[in-house]
Scaffold this active site. Sequence first.
Site, PDB file in Angstrom:
ATOM      1  CG  ASP A   9      -1.318  -4.349  -9.339  1.00  8.31           C
ATOM      2  OD1 ASP A   9      -2.520  -3.778  -7.938  1.00  8.31           O
ATOM      3  OD2 ASP A   9      -0.372  -3.832  -9.599  1.00  8.31           O
ATOM      4  CD  GLU A  40      -2.819   0.957 -12.601  1.00  2.55           C
ATOM      5  OE1 GLU A  40      -3.026   0.274 -12.172  1.00  2.55           O
ATOM      6  OE2 GLU A  40      -3.322   1.874 -12.690  1.00  2.55           O
ATOM      7  CD  GLU A  80       1.240  -5.851  -5.438  1.00  2.00           C
ATOM      8  OE1 GLU A  80       2.040  -6.319  -5.116  1.00  2.00           O
ATOM      9  OE2 GLU A  80       0.123  -5.713  -4.420  1.00  2.00           O
ATOM     10  CG  HIS A 140       1.547   0.631   0.824  1.00  2.00           C
ATOM     11  ND1 HIS A 140       1.297  -0.784  -0.338  1.00  2.00           N
ATOM     12  CD2 HIS A 140       1.629   1.227  -0.264  1.00  2.00           C
ATOM     13  CE1 HIS A 140       0.925  -0.011  -1.526  1.00  2.00           C
ATOM     14  NE2 HIS A 140       0.854   1.141  -1.729  1.00  2.00           N
ATOM     15  NE  ARG A 148      -0.532  -8.290   1.114  1.00  2.00           N
ATOM     16  CZ  ARG A 148      -1.017  -8.813   2.120  1.00  2.00           C
ATOM     17  NH1 ARG A 148      -1.128  -9.502   2.818  1.00  2.00           N
ATOM     18  NH2 ARG A 148      -2.271  -8.093   2.343  1.00  2.00           N
ATOM     19  CG  HIS A 155      -1.327   0.890   4.168  1.00  2.00           C
ATOM     20  ND1 HIS A 155      -1.979   0.185   4.600  1.00  2.00           N
ATOM     21  CD2 HIS A 155      -1.468   0.952   2.537  1.00  2.00           C
ATOM     22  CE1 HIS A 155      -2.743  -0.322   3.823  1.00  2.00           C
ATOM     23  NE2 HIS A 155      -2.421   0.339   2.886  1.00  2.00           N
TER      24      HIS A 155
HETATM   25  C1  UD1 Z   1      -2.921  -3.679  -0.687  1.00  2.00           C
HETATM   26  C2  UD1 Z   1      -3.284  -4.209  -2.313  1.00  2.00           C
HETATM   27  C3  UD1 Z   1      -2.404  -3.790  -2.457  1.00  2.00           C
HETATM   28  C4  UD1 Z   1      -1.985  -2.090  -2.481  1.00  2.00           C
HETATM   29  C5  UD1 Z   1      -2.865  -1.892  -1.532  1.00  2.00           C
HETATM   30  C6  UD1 Z   1      -3.210   0.136  -1.729  1.00  2.00           C
HETATM   31  C7  UD1 Z   1      -3.161  -6.872  -2.321  1.00  2.00           C
HETATM   32  C8  UD1 Z   1      -2.716  -7.765  -2.109  1.00  2.00           C
HETATM   33  N1  UD1 Z   1      -2.585  -5.602  -1.864  1.00  2.00           N
HETATM   34  O1  UD1 Z   1      -2.435  -4.047   0.170  1.00  2.00           O
HETATM   35  O2  UD1 Z   1      -1.434  -4.329  -4.045  1.00  2.00           O
HETATM   36  O3  UD1 Z   1      -0.891  -1.864  -3.015  1.00  2.00           O
HETATM   37  O4  UD1 Z   1      -3.262  -2.498  -0.915  1.00  2.00           O
HETATM   38  O5  UD1 Z   1      -3.123   0.425  -0.664  1.00  2.00           O
HETATM   39  O6  UD1 Z   1      -4.310  -6.532  -3.126  1.00  2.00           O
HETATM   40  N2  UD1 Z   1      -6.382  -2.074   6.746  1.00  2.00           N
HETATM   41  C9  UD1 Z   1      -7.265  -1.260   7.751  1.00  2.00           C
HETATM   42  N3  UD1 Z   1      -8.504  -0.044   6.439  1.00  2.00           N
HETATM   43  C10 UD1 Z   1      -8.515  -0.228   6.042  1.00  2.00           C
HETATM   44  C11 UD1 Z   1      -7.125  -0.389   4.839  1.00  2.00           C
HETATM   45  C12 UD1 Z   1      -6.508  -1.687   5.851  1.00  2.00           C
HETATM   46  O7  UD1 Z   1      -7.000  -1.511   9.160  1.00  2.00           O
HETATM   47  O8  UD1 Z   1      -8.788   0.808   5.208  1.00  2.00           O
HETATM   48  C13 UD1 Z   1      -5.508  -2.820   7.154  1.00  2.00           C
HETATM   49  C14 UD1 Z   1      -5.687  -4.578   7.875  1.00  2.00           C
HETATM   50  O9  UD1 Z   1      -5.515  -4.496   8.428  1.00  2.00           O
HETATM   51  C15 UD1 Z   1      -5.723  -5.352   6.607  1.00  2.00           C
HETATM   52  C16 UD1 Z   1      -4.203  -4.365   6.340  1.00  2.00           C
HETATM   53  O10 UD1 Z   1      -4.094  -3.071   6.199  1.00  2.00           O
HETATM   54  O11 UD1 Z   1      -5.743  -6.527   6.641  1.00  2.00           O
HETATM   55  C17 UD1 Z   1      -3.768  -4.273   4.572  1.00  2.00           C
HETATM   56  O12 UD1 Z   1      -4.854  -4.536   3.736  1.00  2.00           O
HETATM   57  P1  UD1 Z   1      -4.131  -5.139   2.356  1.00  2.00           P
HETATM   58  O13 UD1 Z   1      -5.381  -4.991   1.443  1.00  2.00           O
HETATM   59  O14 UD1 Z   1      -4.407  -6.981   3.254  1.00  2.00           O
HETATM   60  O15 UD1 Z   1      -3.424  -4.957   2.042  1.00  2.00           O
HETATM   61  P2  UD1 Z   1      -2.712  -3.705   1.612  1.00  2.00           P
HETATM   62  O16 UD1 Z   1      -0.792  -3.505   2.269  1.00  2.00           O
HETATM   63  O17 UD1 Z   1      -3.687  -2.296   1.369  1.00  2.00           O
HETATM   64  N1  UDP Z   2      -3.174   8.264  -1.351  1.00  2.00           N
HETATM   65  C1  UDP Z   2      -4.431   8.663  -0.759  1.00  2.00           C
HETATM   66  N2  UDP Z   2      -3.873   9.130   0.584  1.00  2.00           N
HETATM   67  C2  UDP Z   2      -2.982   8.563   1.774  1.00  2.00           C
HETATM   68  C3  UDP Z   2      -1.738   7.812   0.483  1.00  2.00           C
HETATM   69  C4  UDP Z   2      -2.530   7.690  -0.530  1.00  2.00           C
HETATM   70  O1  UDP Z   2      -5.327   9.075  -1.031  1.00  2.00           O
HETATM   71  O2  UDP Z   2      -3.203   8.760   2.357  1.00  2.00           O
HETATM   72  C5  UDP Z   2      -3.969   8.088  -2.500  1.00  2.00           C
HETATM   73  C6  UDP Z   2      -2.854   8.843  -3.735  1.00  2.00           C
HETATM   74  O3  UDP Z   2      -2.807   9.828  -4.513  1.00  2.00           O
HETATM   75  C7  UDP Z   2      -3.110   7.462  -4.450  1.00  2.00           C
HETATM   76  C8  UDP Z   2      -3.295   6.167  -4.033  1.00  2.00           C
HETATM   77  O4  UDP Z   2      -3.441   6.531  -2.790  1.00  2.00           O
HETATM   78  O5  UDP Z   2      -4.051   7.641  -5.828  1.00  2.00           O
HETATM   79  C9  UDP Z   2      -2.465   5.289  -4.240  1.00  2.00           C
HETATM   80  O6  UDP Z   2      -2.438   4.427  -2.857  1.00  2.00           O
HETATM   81  P1  UDP Z   2      -1.211   2.845  -2.224  1.00  2.00           P
HETATM   82  O7  UDP Z   2       0.028   3.509  -2.381  1.00  2.00           O
HETATM   83  O8  UDP Z   2      -1.956   2.604  -1.198  1.00  2.00           O
HETATM   84  O9  UDP Z   2      -1.772   1.947  -3.203  1.00  2.00           O
HETATM   85  P2  UDP Z   2      -0.402   1.914  -4.926  1.00  2.00           P
HETATM   86  O10 UDP Z   2      -0.828   3.081  -5.901  1.00  2.00           O
HETATM   87  O11 UDP Z   2       0.814   1.504  -4.251  1.00  2.00           O
HETATM   88  O12 UDP Z   2      -1.296   0.347  -5.269  1.00  2.00           O
END
Ligand code: UD1
Ligand code: UDP
Length: 383
Positions: A98, A120, A134, A210, A212, A243
């Site tokens: 999602d 999923e 999502e 984490h 939004r 995160h």
């Molecule tokens: C995204 C997904 C969310 C999912 C989450 C898992 C969308 C809209 N959201 O949210 O559904 O649950 O990922 O974690 O698709 N960043 C880094 N390095 C990384 C990852 C993220 O620096 O490896 C930082 C960046 O500044 C980035 C910010 O995190 O802009 C947010 O990342 P983004 O993918 O936009 O949103 P998430 O909150 O991670």
């Molecule tokens: N996870 C990880 N390291 C972390 C936090 C989460 O490997 O520091 C794993 C967790 O076990 C799960 C997945 O990341 O498998 C969940 O990701 P996240 O919570 O970022 O996203 P969501 O499931 O809410 O979309």
Amino acid sequence: MSKRRVMTIFGTRPEAIKMAPLVKELEGRHGLESLCCVTAQHRQMLDSVLDIFHIRPDFDLDIMESRQTLSTITTKCLLGLEKVFEQCKPDLVLVHGDTSTTFAGALAAFYQQIEVGHVEAGLRTWDKYSPFPEEMNRSLVGRIAGLHFCPTRSNRGNLAAEGIVKGVFVTGNTVIDALKTTVAEDFRFAQEELNTLDYAGKKIILVTCHRRENYGQPMEDIMSALAYIARTHQEAELVYPVHLSPVVQECAHRHLDGIDNVHLIPPLNVEEMHNLMARCYMVMTDSGGLQEEAPALGKPVLVLRKETERPEAVEAGTVKLAGVAYDDIVALARKLLDDPAAYEKMAHAVNPYGDGQACRRIADAIEWHFGLRGQQPEPFGVG
Ligand code: UD1
Ligand code: UDP
């Protein structure tokens, strides 16, 4: 006969964890050519998963920006994927879950009239703003996809309620396949701090946050509640891999820095995460994936959200919806820390989300779809 080309597309950490075992499964199928494209909506958190599972993507769009918006993610994915499909047109595109990558991946494939399989599929809260974005992403992908791989029968029921009944398979969640490969009793963490925690004597609370829709006041309240719980329960140790989102980093450090029994650490790789979960006392999280993994490991979960699209473990008694209000979070955490009977009631292993065979069933269903196999896979959760 030439092989049928299947391209998996993913971009964030959870998609990667849940698609990795499927990529491996597809690679082993003789009738299929497996290609992998990452958008890198996440960078470091994605690469960590690719490393652990030894996956080398065929295409990498490398789109991540700091504080990226939903529009930039979606447009960069669409434009990048258009070019990828020009270079190599798959017979089937697989997207997961999602995220914005998921939605853009399905839409980009639809624009080229490429069939989409949704891994999923069928999770719903029925509230289009929660989780945001999502819930809308997965609903829209449900309209586009021709193959739907639902973790549970209730997910299949959700699709049926929207009139989606063709090409639907109940497979279990691939996250349980991943979990079966990562947890080991003699596991050693890379950070010595995690090897030396007193897992037997202290109550280790694993925390993540984490989402939004929790940005702003809900996240402020969640972090304040965590700080209060830590200060008032010296027998507890909160371990919180934060995160990399700057929004989350800022909020977590502002509320929790300097509290002795709170460990704010960098994101863990998936093996470390699963092994820490297997050793902890309980989990507090707004994550989707943790709600599926922790019940399989017998760990009580307090969900820091107002709703969940994963009601199965709530019904099984291992997960409770704590909400995002300070008082509610504190009260529920206190009960689990102070009341052994309440804790024991929640601490039992349940596996409503899968049996470790989801990837095999998905690959079988794909082969059946292409006429490479006579029979559909048996659904997960019967018998
Ligand atoms: C995204 C997904 C969310 C999912 C989450 C898992 C969308 C809209 N959201 O949210 O559904 O649950 O990922 O974690 O698709 N960043 C880094 N390095 C990384 C990852 C993220 O620096 O490896 C930082 C960046 O500044 C980035 C910010 O995190 O802009 C947010 O990342 P983004 O993918 O936009 O949103 P998430 O909150 O991670
Ligand atoms: N996870 C990880 N390291 C972390 C936090 C989460 O490997 O520091 C794993 C967790 O076990 C799960 C997945 O990341 O498998 C969940 O990701 P996240 O919570 O970022 O996203 P969501 O499931 O809410 O979309």
